[in-house]
Write a protein that holds these residues in place. Sequence first.
Motif, PDB file in Angstrom:
ATOM      1  N   PHE A   1       0.827  -1.209   0.000  1.00 50.29           N
ATOM      2  CA  PHE A   1       0.000   0.000   0.000  1.00 50.29           C
ATOM      3  C   PHE A   1       0.863   1.262   0.000  1.00 50.29           C
ATOM      4  O   PHE A   1       0.517   2.256  -0.638  1.00 50.29           O
ATOM      5  CB  PHE A   1      -0.964   0.007   1.189  1.00 50.29           C
ATOM      6  N   TYR A   2       1.992   1.221   0.706  1.00 53.92           N
ATOM      7  CA  TYR A   2       2.914   2.365   0.716  1.00 53.92           C
ATOM      8  C   TYR A   2       3.461   2.637  -0.688  1.00 53.92           C
ATOM      9  O   TYR A   2       3.448   3.775  -1.156  1.00 53.92           O
ATOM     10  CB  TYR A   2       4.059   2.099   1.696  1.00 53.92           C
TER      11      TYR A   2
ATOM     12  N   VAL B   1      -4.994  12.095  -5.463  1.00 55.11           N
ATOM     13  CA  VAL B   1      -3.722  12.382  -4.781  1.00 55.11           C
ATOM     14  C   VAL B   1      -3.979  12.736  -3.316  1.00 55.11           C
ATOM     15  O   VAL B   1      -3.272  12.267  -2.424  1.00 55.11           O
ATOM     16  CB  VAL B   1      -2.945  13.513  -5.494  1.00 55.11           C
ATOM     17  N   PHE B   2      -5.001  13.557  -3.084  1.00 55.48           N
ATOM     18  CA  PHE B   2      -5.347  13.933  -1.708  1.00 55.48           C
ATOM     19  C   PHE B   2      -5.616  12.693  -0.863  1.00 55.48           C
ATOM     20  O   PHE B   2      -5.086  12.555   0.244  1.00 55.48           O
ATOM     21  CB  PHE B   2      -6.568  14.866  -1.699  1.00 55.48           C
ATOM     22  N   PHE B   3      -6.439  11.775  -1.371  1.00 52.19           N
ATOM     23  CA  PHE B   3      -6.773  10.581  -0.598  1.00 52.19           C
ATOM     24  C   PHE B   3      -5.574   9.655  -0.442  1.00 52.19           C
ATOM     25  O   PHE B   3      -5.441   8.985   0.585  1.00 52.19           O
ATOM     26  CB  PHE B   3      -7.970   9.853  -1.204  1.00 52.19           C
TER      27      PHE B   3
ATOM     28  N   GLU C   1      -2.025   7.336   3.407  1.00 50.49           N
ATOM     29  CA  GLU C   1      -0.696   6.814   3.744  1.00 50.49           C
ATOM     30  C   GLU C   1      -0.010   7.578   4.865  1.00 50.49           C
ATOM     31  O   GLU C   1       0.675   6.986   5.687  1.00 50.49           O
ATOM     32  CB  GLU C   1       0.199   6.799   2.505  1.00 50.49           C
ATOM     33  N   PHE C   2      -0.199   8.889   4.902  1.00 49.58           N
ATOM     34  CA  PHE C   2       0.553   9.682   5.873  1.00 49.58           C
ATOM     35  C   PHE C   2      -0.311  10.227   7.009  1.00 49.58           C
ATOM     36  O   PHE C   2       0.223  10.790   7.964  1.00 49.58           O
ATOM     37  CB  PHE C   2       1.276  10.820   5.148  1.00 49.58           C
ATOM     38  N   GLY C   3      -1.627  10.033   6.920  1.00 50.49           N
ATOM     39  CA  GLY C   3      -2.515  10.482   7.985  1.00 50.49           C
ATOM     40  C   GLY C   3      -3.167   9.339   8.729  1.00 50.49           C
ATOM     41  O   GLY C   3      -3.165   9.295   9.962  1.00 50.49           O
ATOM     42  N   VAL C   4      -3.713   8.384   7.994  1.00 52.24           N
ATOM     43  CA  VAL C   4      -4.485   7.300   8.606  1.00 52.24           C
ATOM     44  C   VAL C   4      -3.607   6.099   8.943  1.00 52.24           C
ATOM     45  O   VAL C   4      -3.697   5.546  10.043  1.00 52.24           O
ATOM     46  CB  VAL C   4      -5.652   6.886   7.680  1.00 52.24           C
ATOM     47  N   VAL C   5      -2.775   5.672   8.016  1.00 50.14           N
ATOM     48  CA  VAL C   5      -1.992   4.444   8.216  1.00 50.14           C
ATOM     49  C   VAL C   5      -1.083   4.497   9.449  1.00 50.14           C
ATOM     50  O   VAL C   5      -1.012   3.509  10.182  1.00 50.14           O
ATOM     51  CB  VAL C   5      -1.206   4.072   6.937  1.00 50.14           C
ATOM     52  N   PRO C   6      -0.407   5.612   9.744  1.00 54.50           N
ATOM     53  CA  PRO C   6       0.395   5.623  10.976  1.00 54.50           C
ATOM     54  C   PRO C   6      -0.446   5.347  12.233  1.00 54.50           C
ATOM     55  O   PRO C   6       0.003   4.635  13.143  1.00 54.50           O
ATOM     56  CB  PRO C   6       0.994   7.031  11.008  1.00 54.50           C
ATOM     57  N   ARG C   7      -1.667   5.862  12.260  1.00 55.87           N
ATOM     58  CA  ARG C   7      -2.547   5.606  13.404  1.00 55.87           C
ATOM     59  C   ARG C   7      -3.016   4.145  13.421  1.00 55.87           C
ATOM     60  O   ARG C   7      -3.133   3.541  14.488  1.00 55.87           O
ATOM     61  CB  ARG C   7      -3.732   6.558  13.367  1.00 55.87           C
ATOM     62  N   LEU C   8      -3.275   3.606  12.238  1.00 55.96           N
ATOM     63  CA  LEU C   8      -3.659   2.200  12.138  1.00 55.96           C
ATOM     64  C   LEU C   8      -2.530   1.306  12.642  1.00 55.96           C
ATOM     65  O   LEU C   8      -2.763   0.383  13.439  1.00 55.96           O
ATOM     66  CB  LEU C   8      -4.009   1.850  10.682  1.00 55.96           C
ATOM     67  N   LEU C   9      -1.320   1.558  12.183  1.00 56.98           N
ATOM     68  CA  LEU C   9      -0.185   0.731  12.604  1.00 56.98           C
ATOM     69  C   LEU C   9       0.066   0.840  14.104  1.00 56.98           C
ATOM     70  O   LEU C   9       0.326  -0.160  14.773  1.00 56.98           O
ATOM     71  CB  LEU C   9       1.069   1.128  11.827  1.00 56.98           C
ATOM     72  N   GLN C  10      -0.039   2.053  14.647  1.00 65.32           N
ATOM     73  CA  GLN C  10       0.150   2.245  16.087  1.00 65.32           C
ATOM     74  C   GLN C  10      -0.904   1.461  16.867  1.00 65.32           C
ATOM     75  O   GLN C  10      -0.586   0.780  17.847  1.00 65.32           O
ATOM     76  CB  GLN C  10       0.089   3.725  16.442  1.00 65.32           C
ATOM     77  N   ALA C  11      -2.141   1.530  16.429  1.00 66.80           N
ATOM     78  CA  ALA C  11      -3.216   0.805  17.114  1.00 66.80           C
ATOM     79  C   ALA C  11      -3.028  -0.708  16.984  1.00 66.80           C
ATOM     80  O   ALA C  11      -3.250  -1.449  17.942  1.00 66.80           O
ATOM     81  CB  ALA C  11      -4.576   1.232  16.551  1.00 66.80           C
TER      82      ALA C  11
ATOM     83  N   SER D   1      -9.544   1.757   4.785  1.00 69.39           N
ATOM     84  CA  SER D   1     -10.243   1.137   3.651  1.00 69.39           C
ATOM     85  C   SER D   1     -11.136   2.146   2.945  1.00 69.39           C
ATOM     86  O   SER D   1     -11.207   2.173   1.707  1.00 69.39           O
ATOM     87  CB  SER D   1     -11.073  -0.056   4.128  1.00 69.39           C
ATOM     88  N   LEU D   2     -11.823   2.978   3.721  1.00 72.16           N
ATOM     89  CA  LEU D   2     -12.692   4.002   3.141  1.00 72.16           C
ATOM     90  C   LEU D   2     -11.881   5.009   2.322  1.00 72.16           C
ATOM     91  O   LEU D   2     -12.259   5.355   1.194  1.00 72.16           O
ATOM     92  CB  LEU D   2     -13.477   4.720   4.243  1.00 72.16           C
ATOM     93  N   VAL D   3     -10.767   5.464   2.861  1.00 67.23           N
ATOM     94  CA  VAL D   3      -9.929   6.431   2.150  1.00 67.23           C
ATOM     95  C   VAL D   3      -9.373   5.811   0.865  1.00 67.23           C
ATOM     96  O   VAL D   3      -9.335   6.464  -0.181  1.00 67.23           O
ATOM     97  CB  VAL D   3      -8.806   6.960   3.078  1.00 67.23           C
TER      98      VAL D   3
END
Length: 141
Positions: free
Chosen positions: A47-48, A84-86, A91-101, A117-119
Amino acid sequence: MSSLRTRWFLAALWLGGMVAVGLIGAPTAFATVPEKMIAAAVASRMFYLMALAAIVFGVLIVALERFADKRAMSADLLLPLGGVFFAVLGEFGVVPRLLQAAYSHSPQAGMWHGIASLVFALQALCVAAYVWRLPTRRKTA
């Protein structure tokens, strides 16, 4: 190669890459790798790389759109910009929080996975809508 064909090609690569990663690569990683955290790392890497490719494809498409059509704003410009926005948001807004959780075994991991998944789906929708609109346009360059 005309500008329209180039935009078509870039958008097809972008959408095809998203389908390959989201519908084939990530599910296959989870189906074949026994350790779920390793499968998650493999999927996360796919995904990255797709997010980086999306940024490149999107910026190129936006530049070609601006070159082909001098109007300030149009759906043909906003759709790849939205993609591009999504890609960046995911990748840089949602995924870091997902990985941390996920790594902390937080109960919020499922929520962040749903948001990611929604993004991703919104990015794919922007690109698919852009691809859908392209054949209806007259050749411009």
